[in-house]
Design a protein around this motif. Structure first.
Motif, PDB file in Angstrom:
ATOM      1  N   VAL A 157       0.841  -1.236   0.026  1.00  0.00           N
ATOM      2  CA  VAL A 157       0.101  -0.028   0.001  1.00  0.00           C
ATOM      3  C   VAL A 157       0.955   1.233  -0.140  1.00  0.00           C
ATOM      4  CG1 VAL A 157      -1.765   1.387   1.119  1.00  0.00           C
ATOM      5  CG2 VAL A 157      -1.766  -1.132   1.220  1.00  0.00           C
ATOM      6  N   ALA A 158       0.649   2.117  -0.765  1.00  0.00           N
ATOM      7  CA  ALA A 158       1.406   3.422  -0.990  1.00  0.00           C
ATOM      8  C   ALA A 158       2.880   3.097  -1.288  1.00  0.00           C
ATOM      9  CB  ALA A 158       1.089   4.261   0.248  1.00  0.00           C
ATOM     10  N   SER A 159       3.191   2.111  -1.848  1.00  0.00           N
ATOM     11  CA  SER A 159       4.768   1.800  -2.328  1.00  0.00           C
ATOM     12  C   SER A 159       5.005   2.829  -3.354  1.00  0.00           C
ATOM     13  CB  SER A 159       4.950   0.346  -2.431  1.00  0.00           C
ATOM     14  OG  SER A 159       4.311  -0.056  -3.606  1.00  0.00           O
ATOM     15  N   GLY A 160       4.023   2.992  -4.239  1.00  0.00           N
ATOM     16  CA  GLY A 160       4.631   3.921  -5.321  1.00  0.00           C
ATOM     17  C   GLY A 160       5.440   2.951  -6.409  1.00  0.00           C
ATOM     18  N   VAL A 161       5.552   1.795  -6.364  1.00  0.00           N
ATOM     19  CA  VAL A 161       6.188   0.929  -7.444  1.00  0.00           C
ATOM     20  C   VAL A 161       5.273  -0.221  -7.559  1.00  0.00           C
ATOM     21  CG1 VAL A 161       8.652   1.600  -7.016  1.00  0.00           C
ATOM     22  CG2 VAL A 161       7.792  -0.104  -5.735  1.00  0.00           C
ATOM     23  N   GLY A 162       5.128  -0.623  -8.988  1.00  0.00           N
ATOM     24  CA  GLY A 162       4.580  -1.823  -9.168  1.00  0.00           C
ATOM     25  C   GLY A 162       5.334  -3.164  -9.127  1.00  0.00           C
ATOM     26  N   LYS A 163       4.594  -4.322  -9.356  1.00  0.00           N
ATOM     27  CA  LYS A 163       5.159  -5.695  -9.451  1.00  0.00           C
ATOM     28  C   LYS A 163       5.879  -6.047 -10.800  1.00  0.00           C
ATOM     29  CE  LYS A 163       2.041  -7.567  -6.041  1.00  0.00           C
ATOM     30  NZ  LYS A 163       1.119  -8.339  -5.827  1.00  0.00           N
ATOM     31  N   ASP A 164       7.208  -6.519 -10.491  1.00  0.00           N
ATOM     32  CA  ASP A 164       7.649  -6.638 -11.899  1.00  0.00           C
ATOM     33  C   ASP A 164       7.647  -8.308 -12.429  1.00  0.00           C
ATOM     34  OD1 ASP A 164       9.471  -7.109 -14.109  1.00  0.00           O
ATOM     35  OD2 ASP A 164      11.282  -6.856 -12.845  1.00  0.00           O
ATOM     36  N   ALA A 165       6.796  -8.556 -13.265  1.00  0.00           N
ATOM     37  CA  ALA A 165       6.289  -9.882 -13.796  1.00  0.00           C
ATOM     38  C   ALA A 165       7.354 -10.698 -14.433  1.00  0.00           C
ATOM     39  CB  ALA A 165       5.104  -9.859 -14.924  1.00  0.00           C
ATOM     40  N   ASN A 166       8.533  -9.746 -14.896  1.00  0.00           N
ATOM     41  CA  ASN A 166       9.938 -10.392 -15.195  1.00  0.00           C
ATOM     42  C   ASN A 166      10.918 -11.019 -14.211  1.00  0.00           C
ATOM     43  OD1 ASN A 166      13.055  -9.760 -16.686  1.00  0.00           O
ATOM     44  ND2 ASN A 166      11.470 -10.921 -17.999  1.00  0.00           N
ATOM     45  N   GLY A 170       7.721 -12.929 -10.110  1.00  0.00           N
ATOM     46  CA  GLY A 170       7.000 -12.063 -10.624  1.00  0.00           C
ATOM     47  C   GLY A 170       6.442 -10.793  -9.520  1.00  0.00           C
ATOM     48  N   THR A 171       6.986 -10.942  -8.435  1.00  0.00           N
ATOM     49  CA  THR A 171       6.351 -10.337  -7.377  1.00  0.00           C
ATOM     50  C   THR A 171       7.496  -8.910  -7.026  1.00  0.00           C
ATOM     51  OG1 THR A 171       6.892 -11.542  -5.609  1.00  0.00           O
ATOM     52  CG2 THR A 171       4.648 -11.463  -6.722  1.00  0.00           C
ATOM     53  N   ALA A 172       8.648  -8.985  -7.614  1.00  0.00           N
ATOM     54  CA  ALA A 172       9.651  -8.069  -6.978  1.00  0.00           C
ATOM     55  C   ALA A 172       9.273  -6.522  -7.559  1.00  0.00           C
ATOM     56  CB  ALA A 172      11.006  -8.373  -7.510  1.00  0.00           C
ATOM     57  N   ALA A 173       9.953  -5.699  -6.961  1.00  0.00           N
ATOM     58  CA  ALA A 173       9.486  -4.160  -7.270  1.00  0.00           C
ATOM     59  C   ALA A 173       9.926  -3.929  -8.677  1.00  0.00           C
ATOM     60  CB  ALA A 173       9.873  -3.448  -6.299  1.00  0.00           C
ATOM     61  N   LEU A 174       9.097  -3.044  -9.408  1.00  0.00           N
ATOM     62  CA  LEU A 174       9.421  -2.750 -10.793  1.00  0.00           C
ATOM     63  C   LEU A 174      10.015  -1.327 -10.495  1.00  0.00           C
ATOM     64  CD1 LEU A 174       8.919  -3.072 -13.582  1.00  0.00           C
ATOM     65  CD2 LEU A 174       6.966  -1.749 -13.615  1.00  0.00           C
ATOM     66  N   HIS A 175      10.451  -0.811 -11.496  1.00  0.00           N
ATOM     67  CA  HIS A 175      11.196   0.612 -11.370  1.00  0.00           C
ATOM     68  C   HIS A 175      10.378   1.634 -11.460  1.00  0.00           C
ATOM     69  CE1 HIS A 175      11.806  -1.007 -15.212  1.00  0.00           C
ATOM     70  NE2 HIS A 175      11.631   0.006 -15.757  1.00  0.00           N
ATOM     71  N   GLY A 176       9.166   1.498 -10.841  1.00  0.00           N
ATOM     72  CA  GLY A 176       8.114   2.522 -11.093  1.00  0.00           C
ATOM     73  C   GLY A 176       6.800   1.970 -11.097  1.00  0.00           C
ATOM     74  N   LEU A 177       5.635   2.676 -11.507  1.00  0.00           N
ATOM     75  CA  LEU A 177       4.421   2.086 -11.402  1.00  0.00           C
ATOM     76  C   LEU A 177       3.261   2.627 -12.554  1.00  0.00           C
ATOM     77  CD1 LEU A 177       2.030   0.946  -9.579  1.00  0.00           C
ATOM     78  CD2 LEU A 177       1.633   3.235  -9.016  1.00  0.00           C
ATOM     79  N   VAL A 178       2.933   1.604 -13.175  1.00  0.00           N
ATOM     80  CA  VAL A 178       1.948   1.703 -14.245  1.00  0.00           C
ATOM     81  C   VAL A 178       0.767   2.254 -13.541  1.00  0.00           C
ATOM     82  CG1 VAL A 178       0.681   0.772 -16.016  1.00  0.00           C
ATOM     83  CG2 VAL A 178       2.727  -0.131 -15.590  1.00  0.00           C
ATOM     84  N   GLU A 179       0.289   3.668 -13.925  1.00  0.00           N
ATOM     85  CA  GLU A 179      -0.598   4.181 -13.438  1.00  0.00           C
ATOM     86  C   GLU A 179      -1.980   3.808 -13.840  1.00  0.00           C
ATOM     87  OE1 GLU A 179      -0.682   6.652 -11.053  1.00  0.00           O
ATOM     88  OE2 GLU A 179       1.536   7.115 -11.041  1.00  0.00           O
ATOM     89  N   THR A 180      -2.942   3.869 -12.784  1.00  0.00           N
ATOM     90  CA  THR A 180      -4.326   3.359 -13.036  1.00  0.00           C
ATOM     91  C   THR A 180      -5.401   4.554 -12.759  1.00  0.00           C
ATOM     92  OG1 THR A 180      -3.747   1.067 -12.286  1.00  0.00           O
ATOM     93  CG2 THR A 180      -6.050   1.602 -12.278  1.00  0.00           C
TER      94      THR A 180
END
Length: 338
Positions: A157-166, A170-180
């Motif tokens: 919650v409120a981390s500001g980063v999405g999950k990296d499916a690669n 598939g749950t490590a932090a992505l280098h950013g967030l795809v906005e919804t």
């Protein structure tokens, strides 16, 4: 004659064919056809994907690091006469890791007598390769969709980063967030949602070629709204002729049954092409070309002759994967009203 009839379709599996003559199949040609057909049938991969990094994988293995510069240069202010300037800035790099850990394989055969007794103009091996390409395209397209959808789900919650499916698991932090962007309430909610999605890309200074991909159910919803029928909302020119989807607010609109909820059907449709459900959780995807990496760095294909039959067979394996490279250049539209 081994012919069956099910749900209006006749099928002949070639069981009556017990003898044949050797044919010649060229694996290099089938490999090229597989790659070409796969790329031609991608939807999300063709729109948002880039194959830029395929060459890197061929040189460096199954993991590469994509560098980008950190902005480290600072203004030191006014330096007076005989003054000094301190604090030397240095170049600094950060890396985005991408790996290829997914793939598929196949193994099929054709009896030359089966080919001989097949209607002229139908090449059985070409059709099998085409079918395999379709399945490979679906698998890779599903990976692109999964990468985007996972990138829109925060790791906490409120981390500001999405999950990296690669990543592994598939749950490590992505280098950013795809906005919804949620669906606003009211009769103009869907229109306002698209406007808000475009605003996010404008705020990110996105300058690449943009696309809005919507599902078939959303297309039907758009066609019932005056905001999308009025030509003035389509950049001035009446591009929406007889329900044709062209450009919406300056952005090309693509309809795909891989996005959002599909329209409910009652009957069976033998010729209805299969799809995937990796993007069912979102109604729309707005993004920029090259914002997602979709790579196929390796294809192996070999021809062999099984000893216990009169066929020639083809076995192949293909490796592929996908990763969100520029999460700030992708926005998804949710289907739940805010």
């Amino acid at each position: 004659m081994a012919t069956t009839f099910t749900d209006g379709l006749y099928a002949d599996g070639g069981a009556r064919l017990t003898n044949g003559t050797a044919g010649v199949f060229i694996p290099e040609l089938w490999s090229a056809q597989l790659l070409t057909d796969t790329e031609d049938q991608l939807v999300l991969g063709n729109l948002f994907g880039t194959s830029t990094y395929e060459g890197e994988f061929k040189r460096e293995g199954d993991v590469i690091r994509i560098p980008h510069f950190v902005d480290t240069v600072t203004d030191k202010g006014v330096v007076p006469a005989y003054g000094t300037i301190t604090g030397r800035d240095k170049a600094q790099l950060e890396y985005i890791k991408m790996q290829v850990a997914k793939g598929s394989s196949f193994n099929f055969e054709v009896d030359s007598l089966h080919q001989l007794q097949t209607k002229q103009g139908i090449d059985l091996m070409t059709e099998l390769v085409r079918q395999r390409a379709r399945k490979t395209a679906l698998a890779l397209d599903a990976l692109v969709a999964t990468a985007i959808v996972q990138g829109s789900i925060e790791t906490a919650v409120a981390s500001g980063v999405g999950k990296d499916a690669n990543s592994d698991g598939g749950t490590a932090a992505l280098h950013g967030l795809v906005e919804t962007v949620p669906l606003p309430t009211g009769t103009t909610g869907r229109y306002n949602q698209v406007v808000d999605m475009l605003s996010l890309l404008d705020d990110a200074n996105s300058e690449g070629e943009q696309f809005l991909v919507i599902g078939t159910a959303i297309k039907a919803e758009f066609l019932k709204m005056k905001e999308f029928i009025d030509a003035s909302h389509w950049g001035g020119a009446p591009v929406m002729v007889n329900g044709f989807f062209g450009v919406l607010l300056g952005v090309p609109v693509i309809v795909s049954n891989t996005i959002g909820t599909r329209i409910t059907r009652k009957g069976k449709q033998a010729q209805l092409t299969e799809s995937h459900d990796a993007a069912r959780a979102v109604d729309m995807i707005l993004g920029t070309r090259g914002s997602v990496a979709a790579v196929i760095p390796n294809v192996d294909m070999k021809v062999y002759e099984p000893e216990d039959s009169f066929t020639q067979a083809v076995k192949s394996r293909i490796h592929y994967d996908s990763k969100v490279i520029a999460p700030h250049e992708i926005v998804v539209g949710a289907g739940v009203a805010a």
